[in-house]
Motif scaffolding. Structure first.
Motif, PDB file in Angstrom:
ATOM      1  N   ILE A  97      -1.177  -3.265   1.240  1.00 11.30           N
ATOM      2  CA  ILE A  97      -1.522  -2.235   0.260  1.00 11.30           C
ATOM      3  C   ILE A  97      -2.328  -2.888  -0.847  1.00 11.30           C
ATOM      4  CG2 ILE A  97       0.671  -2.512  -0.948  1.00 11.30           C
ATOM      5  CD1 ILE A  97       0.479   0.483  -1.668  1.00 11.30           C
ATOM      6  N   TRP A 117      -3.857   1.703   1.842  1.00 10.68           N
ATOM      7  CA  TRP A 117      -2.942   1.141   2.851  1.00 10.68           C
ATOM      8  C   TRP A 117      -3.755   0.757   4.072  1.00 10.68           C
ATOM      9  CZ3 TRP A 117       2.386   1.125   1.857  1.00 10.68           C
ATOM     10  CH2 TRP A 117       2.793   1.863   0.744  1.00 10.68           C
ATOM     11  N   ARG A 151      -4.069  -1.901  -4.609  1.00 13.58           N
ATOM     12  CA  ARG A 151      -4.044  -0.919  -5.686  1.00 13.58           C
ATOM     13  C   ARG A 151      -5.404  -0.924  -6.381  1.00 13.58           C
ATOM     14  NH1 ARG A 151      -0.110  -4.245  -4.838  1.00 13.58           N
ATOM     15  NH2 ARG A 151       1.831  -3.302  -4.133  1.00 13.58           N
ATOM     16  N   ASN A 179      -4.096   3.965  -4.150  1.00 12.22           N
ATOM     17  CA  ASN A 179      -3.529   2.973  -3.236  1.00 12.22           C
ATOM     18  C   ASN A 179      -4.327   3.001  -1.935  1.00 12.22           C
ATOM     19  OD1 ASN A 179      -0.980   2.343  -4.841  1.00 12.22           O
ATOM     20  ND2 ASN A 179      -0.890   4.576  -4.627  1.00 12.22           N
TER      21      ASN A 179
END
Length: 139
Positions: free
Chosen positions: A119, A127, A121, A125
């Motif tokens: 992940i 992923w 940021r 976010n």
């Protein structure tokens, strides 16, 4: 090997997540060389992460935009981008919830069935999931 990609974008709700099954089916239809096991486990991980975003994003996902890109080339890959507040999770600490628990398994399942789960940021976010495909079985 050429890469096939399927994308979807919408508000992060459980209805949107349900629609991801169609995107995954579309990807599978374009990748008959991928084993059913690899594809099923990859799909499970994508759905688990998307469900977590829809359920745990602020206000249950209302107003949170989720874009999902799934692809197959050398590996099965997914990138899920959400506009939720940055989450601070230690993905290496994801463990399976108790057998009687009603929730808390999504990250552990995704970590268990993917070779890479990360992940980032940045404006929400991002992923990233990768599953290396199993070598073909001898017949």
């Amino acid at each position: 090997m050429s890469e096939t990609t399927v994308s979807r974008e919408g508000v992060a709700t459980l209805a949107f997540v349900e629609g991801l099954h169609e995107a995954l089916d579309e990807l599978a239809a374009n990748a008959p060389h991928v084993s059913e096991e690899d594809f099923s486990l990859f799909s499970l991980a994508v759905i688990e992460i998307a469900t977590n975003i829809a359920v745990h994003a602020p206000r249950g996902g209302e107003g949170v935009v989720l874009s999902v890109e799934v692809s197959v080339g050398e590996d099965l890959r997914a990138v899920l981008r959400d506009s939720a507040a940055p989450v601070h999770l230690d993905l290496t600490a994801a463990t399976m919830a108790d057998a009687l628990a009603e929730s808390g398994r999504g990250l552990a399942i995704a970590a268990a069935v993917c070779d890479e789960l990360s992940i980032e940021r940045r404006g929400g976010n991002i992923w990233r999931l990768v599953r290396h495909m199993s070598p073909p079985s001898p017949r």
